[in-house]
Design an enzyme around this catalytic site. Structure first.
Site, PDB file in Angstrom:
ATOM      1  N   HIS A  17       7.017 -15.408  73.208  1.00 30.87           N
ATOM      2  CA  HIS A  17       7.994 -16.452  72.845  1.00 30.87           C
ATOM      3  C   HIS A  17       7.595 -17.102  71.505  1.00 30.87           C
ATOM      4  O   HIS A  17       8.447 -17.338  70.650  1.00 30.87           O
ATOM      5  CB  HIS A  17       8.024 -17.562  73.903  1.00 30.87           C
ATOM      6  N   SER A 128       6.768 -13.909  81.135  1.00 29.01           N
ATOM      7  CA  SER A 128       6.246 -15.058  81.897  1.00 29.01           C
ATOM      8  C   SER A 128       5.933 -14.630  83.329  1.00 29.01           C
ATOM      9  O   SER A 128       4.980 -15.120  83.938  1.00 29.01           O
ATOM     10  CB  SER A 128       7.281 -16.182  81.921  1.00 29.01           C
TER      11      SER A 128
END
Ligand code: PNS
Length: 169
Positions: A17, A128
């Protein structure tokens, strides 16, 4: 002045990210990284905690702000007059879902144009979900997330395990 929004779950934010955030921040005048606060979906971290972690890792990027939203992305885009939605593409497996989402959003709101950034190769495997899974079993996540985030993830799992054991050990 072109403003972009990078929406996501960020549960937790990873180096993948951060790579997208840094690169998008160079392409647009301002970038808002926004956490979806989805009360219907159970997340490891609350939206507030995810915003806090993002704040910490984005603090050195001047044109980036962090926010959260709930409901439809297109409503949030309209309310904030964002020009562009940013999404990262890791592999072909991401493409179908991302294309569908981009096309739906554009159908709902013409202004919601999506720009895809391909994830840097070194983070192409990273998600994640993987981070949560590795950490849940006590594995090393230092290659996946910044130290400040790793600390929060380990603390969260250790607290959850303590609660599960009813404080017996
Ligand atoms: O990090 P994620 O989980 O891949 O992010 C997905 C996100 C938050 C961008 C997407 O689920 C979203 O925009 N949700 C808000 C609800 C919405 O607008 N849904 C319609 C899109 S098809």
């Amino acid at each position: 002045m072109t403003s972009a929004i990078y929406p996501g779950s960020f549960d937790p934010v990873t180096f993948g990210h951060i790579d997208i955030i840094k690169r998008a921040s160079k392409l647009f005048d301002s970038l808002t990284v926004s956490v979806l606060d989805n009360k219907a979906k159970s997340a490891l971290f609350s939206a507030d905690d995810r915003v806090k972690m993002l704040h910490e890792v984005c603090s050195d990027i001047p044109n980036v702000r962090v926010d959260s939203f709930s409901g439809l992305l297109v409503d949030y885009v309209r309310e904030n007059s964002f020009d562009v939605v940013i999404r990262g593409l890791r592999a072909i497996t991401d493409f179908e879902y991302e294309l569908q989402m981009a096309q739906t959003n554009r159908k709902l709101l013409l202004q919601a144009d999506t720009v895809f950034l391909t994830t840097s190769l070194e983070y192409a495997y990273l998600s994640s979900t993987t981070v949560r899974e590795v950490a849940a079993f006590g594995g090393d996540i230092s290659l996946f997330v910044p130290d400040s985030v790793a600390k929060e993830v380990y603390e969260k799992f250790s607290k959850q395990n303590g609660e599960k054991n009813g404080g017996k050990d």
